[in-house]
Design a protein around this motif. Structure first.
Motif, PDB file in Angstrom:
ATOM      1  N   ILE A  18       0.825  -1.203   0.000  1.00 41.24           N
ATOM      2  CA  ILE A  18       0.000   0.000   0.000  1.00 41.24           C
ATOM      3  C   ILE A  18       0.861   1.255   0.000  1.00 41.24           C
ATOM      4  O   ILE A  18       0.577   2.214  -0.721  1.00 41.24           O
ATOM      5  N   GLY A  19       1.923   1.276   0.782  1.00 42.86           N
ATOM      6  CA  GLY A  19       2.800   2.439   0.818  1.00 42.86           C
ATOM      7  C   GLY A  19       3.440   2.711  -0.527  1.00 42.86           C
ATOM      8  O   GLY A  19       3.566   3.872  -0.954  1.00 42.86           O
ATOM      9  N   ASN A  20       3.862   1.674  -1.210  1.00 41.83           N
ATOM     10  CA  ASN A  20       4.441   1.778  -2.547  1.00 41.83           C
ATOM     11  C   ASN A  20       3.440   2.424  -3.497  1.00 41.83           C
ATOM     12  O   ASN A  20       3.776   3.356  -4.248  1.00 41.83           O
ATOM     13  N   ALA A  21       2.198   1.953  -3.445  1.00 40.69           N
ATOM     14  CA  ALA A  21       1.166   2.483  -4.341  1.00 40.69           C
ATOM     15  C   ALA A  21       0.831   3.934  -4.011  1.00 40.69           C
ATOM     16  O   ALA A  21       0.624   4.754  -4.917  1.00 40.69           O
ATOM     17  N   PRO A 223      -3.409  -2.620  -3.850  1.00 45.06           N
ATOM     18  CA  PRO A 223      -2.839  -1.427  -3.215  1.00 45.06           C
ATOM     19  C   PRO A 223      -3.290  -0.122  -3.863  1.00 45.06           C
ATOM     20  O   PRO A 223      -3.479   0.884  -3.181  1.00 45.06           O
ATOM     21  N   GLU A 224      -3.510  -0.144  -5.164  1.00 46.70           N
ATOM     22  CA  GLU A 224      -3.944   1.067  -5.865  1.00 46.70           C
ATOM     23  C   GLU A 224      -5.331   1.516  -5.428  1.00 46.70           C
ATOM     24  O   GLU A 224      -5.645   2.717  -5.506  1.00 46.70           O
ATOM     25  N   ASP A 225      -6.187   0.585  -4.986  1.00 42.48           N
ATOM     26  CA  ASP A 225      -7.503   0.979  -4.482  1.00 42.48           C
ATOM     27  C   ASP A 225      -7.362   1.873  -3.256  1.00 42.48           C
ATOM     28  O   ASP A 225      -8.096   2.858  -3.095  1.00 42.48           O
ATOM     29  N   VAL A 226      -6.433   1.534  -2.390  1.00 40.73           N
ATOM     30  CA  VAL A 226      -6.197   2.333  -1.189  1.00 40.73           C
ATOM     31  C   VAL A 226      -5.486   3.630  -1.554  1.00 40.73           C
ATOM     32  O   VAL A 226      -5.774   4.695  -0.989  1.00 40.73           O
ATOM     33  N   ALA A 227      -4.579   3.564  -2.510  1.00 42.26           N
ATOM     34  CA  ALA A 227      -3.849   4.765  -2.936  1.00 42.26           C
ATOM     35  C   ALA A 227      -4.796   5.815  -3.502  1.00 42.26           C
ATOM     36  O   ALA A 227      -4.616   7.021  -3.269  1.00 42.26           O
TER      37      ALA A 227
END
Length: 255
Positions: A18-21, A223-227
């Motif tokens: 998630i942090g990466n995204a 992860p992109e959903d959270v980003a």
């Protein structure tokens, strides 16, 4: 125009998942990003480096080796944002760990480790960053809670306790800093395919089926959903939103 143009953001746990995204999305939208993590490269070999992704979009960024349980590392992280990019506008407290135990089987060292990273580390990051966020015209804090910060989860006592505390600390800080126009919100992801749960997804068929049953949406999160949700909370579009815990969970907590 880029939604985060001329903003400076710190993202903890920025190298993986998630942090990466989030870091990638912020860079794509014009932010200068401080990548704060204990490692530069992602945990999973199959995941692309956040550095490589940011280079592709010509984003400004710097990496700072950061253990959020170390106050000196946190101070250096914030000082880097200010010295290299001229200030700080957005803090994303994403660094976190998860061990799975029922309470009576939880090793004390596992409890302490989860609290040190997920809660104490977040507190110290906020403490170091808030004086600079107050000076910003766009000060935002985005905490990573969890669905297990809103509801209980099996064999996850320490994790649920830490994330429940993150959710309520978010509400409390929102009240303290509203008159200074610093927005404080949290995200509560559901089952998102990251390194943190990769082994369970691959080896524990019963747990995987339980997660699928409890997620109404016909897939797990990415992860992109959270980003994308973090981008909203970091942007001007959320200026009247504070003290909110936004679920990004495919409907898990709607049941």
């Amino acid at each position: 125009m880029a939604r985060l143009a001329d903003r400076v953001a710190v993202v903890t746990g920025a190298s993986s998942g998630i942090g990466n995204a989030i870091a990638t999305t912020f860079g794509r939208e014009g932010a200068s990003v401080v990548l704060a993590d204990v490692r530069r490269e992602p945990k999973l070999e199959s995941e692309r480096s956040v550095v490589e992704k940011l280079d592709e979009v010509d984003a400004e960024y710097t990496y700072v080796e950061t253990d959020v349980t170390d106050e000196r590392d946190i101070e250096a992280m914030v000082e880097t944002a200010v010295s290299e990019f001229g200030g700080l506008d957005v803090l994303v407290n994403n660094a976190g760990i998860y061990y799975q135990y029922p309470v009576d089987e939880t090793p004390t060292e596992a409890w302490d480790a989860i609290m040190d990273v997920n809660l104490r580390g977040l507190f110290h990051c906020c403490k170091a960053a808030l004086p600079h966020l107050e000076e910003s015209e766009n000060g935002k804090v985005i905490n990573l809670s969890s669905i297990y910060g809103l509801v209980g989860g099996g064999q996850s006592g320490a994790y649920c306790a830490s994330k429940g505390a993150v959710s309520n600390l978010t509400r409390q800080m929102a009240l303290d800093y509203a008159d200074r126009e610093v927005n404080v919100n949290a995200l509560a992801p559901g089952i998102v395919e990251t390194a943190q749960n990769a082994e369970w997804r691959e080896t524990d068929e019963d747990l995987l089926e339980d997660w699928q049953r409890r997620t109404p949406w016909p897939r797990f999160g990415q992860p992109e959903d959270v980003a994308d949700a973090a981008l909203f909370l970091a942007s001007d579009e959320s200026d009247f939103v504070t003290g909110h815990v936004l679920s990004v969970d495919g409907g898990w907590t709607a049941q």
